[in-house]
Enzyme design. Structure first.
Site, PDB file in Angstrom:
ATOM      1  N   CYS A  23       0.794  -1.243  -0.075  1.00 33.25           N
ATOM      2  CA  CYS A  23      -0.050   0.028  -0.115  1.00 33.25           C
ATOM      3  C   CYS A  23       0.898   1.377   0.195  1.00 33.25           C
ATOM      4  O   CYS A  23       0.430   2.230  -0.512  1.00 33.25           O
ATOM      5  CB  CYS A  23      -0.812   0.090   1.297  1.00 33.25           C
ATOM      6  N   CYS A  25       5.090 -27.388   1.698  1.00 34.32           N
ATOM      7  CA  CYS A  25       3.847 -28.424   1.999  1.00 34.32           C
ATOM      8  C   CYS A  25       4.010 -29.766   1.057  1.00 34.32           C
ATOM      9  O   CYS A  25       3.355 -30.471   1.279  1.00 34.32           O
ATOM     10  CB  CYS A  25       2.514 -27.878   1.871  1.00 34.32           C
TER      11      CYS A  25
HETATM   12 ZN   LIG Z   1       2.817 -25.572  -1.089  1.00 33.67          ZN
END
Ligand SMILES: [Zn+2]
Length: 252
Positions: free
Chosen positions: A187, A246
């Site tokens: 911003c 992940c």
């Molecule tokens: Zn990931």
């Protein structure tokens, strides 16, 4: 069980089949962490406290500035130079005495994530910089805590749910594997309008309530809002097996 007062106060939410008394109890028993009490965290914390979330931790190490006021709607000129989370917690506690609102007036770091994330049911990323976004994403994946990400600059907003309790859920790092590709603008460099933040924040609060009440919140879906054309676009995402956060090579 809800008290008579709670049944009355939250009756319009309880009336919804997908919430009901059980959902309202889940909201009351929930512990939620909001990271960043700026343009997104201001409306997100108001809506979640108003909806009856029992415990809200709100974290921000920044102080309030004059140029924050057009969009950080809990703050006024008397609050300038004070810590954002302290002031927001004070005001939210006064407005929503049923909720327990705690301020964390520190900059987010790994230690703070490792302390708070295992204690909460849900994290909302309302931060405004990319390094913090990566840290929150990685910590949510490693602690298996669902995460609702929001971001906005200019007339554009984005929203994404990462829920690593579901092994098929993509994470923010799947979307932007390296920091060079991720948006580094914020911003301060691009400008922002309050209502654009309110739209993204409203969607974050809605996703949060759905996650906490066992309703489906959309994982693997990147939602982009264009405030000029007034359009939302949804993009399907896939968990990347090669993701260093992940994926199979990831730390979890
Ligand atoms: Zn990931």
């Amino acid at each position: 069980m809800l008290t008579k007062q709670e049944q009355l106060k939250y009756s319009r939410q309880i009336m919804l089949d997908k919430i009901g008394e059980q959902g309202q109890s889940q909201l009351r028993n929930a512990k939620v962490l909001i990271l960043g009490v700026g343009g997104l965290g201001n409306p997100v914390s108001l809506y979640l406290a108003a909806a009856g979330i029992g415990t809200l931790y709100i974290a921000d190490g920044d102080t309030i500035e004059l140029s924050n006021l057009p969009r950080q709607i809990q703050f006024n000129e008397q609050d300038i130079n004070k810590n954002k989370s302290d002031i927001a917690a004070e005001k939210l506690n006064a407005q929503f005495p049923d909720s327990n609102i705690e301020a964390i007036d520190e900059m987010l770091d790994q230690e703070l994530c490792d302390y708070y994330f295992p204690q909460v049911d849900l994290v909302l990323d309302c931060s405004d910089n990319i390094n913090t976004r990566y840290l929150i994403n990685q910590s949510c994946v490693s602690h298996n805590v669902p995460l609702v990400i929001g971001a906005a600059t200019g007339f554009d907003g984005q929203q994404l749910v990462v829920d690593s309790r579901d092994k098929n859920s993509a994470c923010y790092h799947c979307l932007f594997p390296s920091s060079e590709k991720a948006p580094t603008t914020n911003c301060q460099t691009l400008g922002i309008l309050g209502p654009v933040l309110a739209i993204v924040a409203g969607m974050q609060a809605l996703q949060a309530i759905k996650l906490l009440t066992n309703n489906e919140a959309q994982i693997n879906q990147l939602n982009l809002f264009d405030g000029l054309s007034n359009q939302w676009q949804q993009f399907k995402m896939k968990k990347q097996k090669s993701c260093s956060v992940c994926g199979e090579k990831g730390s979890t």
